[in-house]
Write an enzyme that holds these catalytic residues in place. Structure first.
Site, short mmCIF file in Angstrom:
data_model
loop_
_atom_site.label_atom_id
_atom_site.label_comp_id
_atom_site.label_asym_id
_atom_site.label_seq_id
_atom_site.Cartn_x
_atom_site.Cartn_y
_atom_site.Cartn_z
N HIS A 125 0.74 4.71 9.34
CA HIS A 125 0.88 3.90 8.12
C HIS A 125 1.73 4.65 7.09
CE1 HIS A 125 -0.72 1.45 4.63
NE2 HIS A 125 -0.47 2.59 4.01
N GLU A 126 1.39 5.91 6.84
CA GLU A 126 2.15 6.70 5.86
C GLU A 126 3.59 6.91 6.33
OE1 GLU A 126 0.94 7.00 3.06
OE2 GLU A 126 -1.15 6.60 3.50
N HIS A 129 5.75 4.03 5.50
CA HIS A 129 6.13 3.91 4.09
C HIS A 129 7.54 4.44 3.83
CE1 HIS A 129 2.98 2.01 1.94
NE2 HIS A 129 2.04 2.88 2.25
N GLU A 186 2.51 -2.22 1.38
CA GLU A 186 1.33 -1.79 2.11
C GLU A 186 1.12 -2.63 3.37
OE1 GLU A 186 -0.25 0.87 1.57
OE2 GLU A 186 0.65 1.37 -0.37
N ASP A 190 0.84 -1.19 7.05
CA ASP A 190 -0.30 -1.46 7.93
C ASP A 190 0.17 -1.96 9.30
OD1 ASP A 190 -2.30 -0.70 6.20
OD2 ASP A 190 -2.72 -2.71 5.47
N HIS A 251 -2.46 -2.85 -2.35
CA HIS A 251 -3.01 -3.07 -1.01
C HIS A 251 -3.66 -4.45 -0.95
CE1 HIS A 251 -3.13 1.32 -1.64
NE2 HIS A 251 -2.89 1.40 -0.33
N ARG A 257 -6.28 -6.80 5.45
CA ARG A 257 -5.57 -5.69 6.09
C ARG A 257 -5.85 -5.67 7.58
NH1 ARG A 257 -5.62 -0.18 2.58
NH2 ARG A 257 -3.92 0.19 4.05
#
Length: 289
Positions: A125-126, A129, A186, A190, A251, A257
């Site tokens: 996920h990070e 980004h 976000e 995800d 988020h 999510r």
């Protein structure tokens, strides 16, 4: 990834290769000399109020130095005990504090499927980004730099719009709709995160072989991956808290999510035998990374 074009794809791969990661805690924590120098001006001999005011003063000074470009690159924007993680646009780095390296995100004693669905998904996920709406505007050195062709940019925006439309159809329990534009980065992270983490888990299985089944648990390793991911977002909040969070949080709400990511995953549909057109296996699906 043919929609990127060869040049943009090659640069994206080079940016991917240059992303650094910081895990656990910053190095100064175990260096007594550096640790003492960092807190040399902290006075703990007075009252609790005096100590709190001194800590606030030092924190403000630290933020001012950071704003002026005088901060140490080894500094983190998050304390080691925080159960969270982040990607820094300006540093092109990912940070995973010790606080998140524990159950349910990670446990050395649990199956790899659950670790990949847990901390593996968080890490992916990070990583994603770096290539979301904001992240894609920064280069390998963390500088704003337009390295996209107009064709690739148009294709990105078209794919991103799919996520905006999808998440805008979801509602919180009080009936208000989610703002798909507010949560776009976000949501991209995800969806990219769960796809990348599952691919990494498949590579792990190819290298290490199948995992033994858990006693009395009628799920395959692939199913456990998705179950572990979903369990990360178990939550309970009052109606007022949901409304406030929905209005300001970048988020999506936890339930969205989970549902938003797995309904876009062909792997989820395959391993849970979801027939095409069913609620958990809709068509078309949103896909970016």
């Amino acid at each position: 990834m043919t929609w990127l074009g060869e040049g943009v794809r090659d640069y994206a791969l080079s940016k991917l290769d240059t992303i650094t990661d910081r895990i656990g805690y910053p190095p100064f924590v175990v260096n007594n000399t550096v640790l003492d120098s960092r807190y040399a001006e902290f006075d703990a001999d007075g009252t609790l109020l005096d100590a709190a005011l001194c800590a606030s003063k030092l924190a403000i000074q630290k933020k001012a130095k950071s704003a002026l470009g005088m901060s140490d690159n080894s500094d983190w924007s998050m304390e080691p005990d925080i159960v969270n993680a982040y990607y820094s646009l300006e540093r092109n780095e990912m940070v995973f504090p010790a606080g998140i390296l524990q159950p349910p995100y990670f446990d050395s004693e649990q199956p790899a499927s659950m670790n990949f669905g847990g901390i593996g998904m968080v890490m992916a996920h990070e990583l994603t980004h770096g290539f979301d709406h904001n992240g894609r505007l920064y280069d390998t050195k963390g500088n704003m730099h337009d390295w996209w062709t107009r064709e690739a940019e148009a294709a990105f925006e078209k794919k991103a719009t799919c996520f905006v439309d999808q998440y805008s159809r979801y509602k919180i329990s009080t009936g208000e709709s989610i703002d798909g534009n507010q949560t776009i980065d976000e949501n991209i992270a995800d969806n990219g995160g769960i796809n990348s983490a599952f691919r990494a888990f498949e590579e792990w299985l190819n290298e290490h072989g199948s995992e033994p089944s858990l006693p009395a648990v009628p799920y395959t390793s692939q199913q456990l991956f998705f179950i572990a991911f979903a369990q990360l977002w178990c939550f309970k909040a009052s109606a007022s808290e949901q409304r406030i969070t929905n209005a300001v949080d970048p988020h999506s709400p936890p339930s969205a999510r989970v549902i938003g990511s797995i309904t876009n995953s062909p792997n989820f549909a395959t391993h849970f035998d979801c027939d095409p057109g069913r609620p958990m296996n809709p068509s078309p699906k949103c896909d970016l990374w």
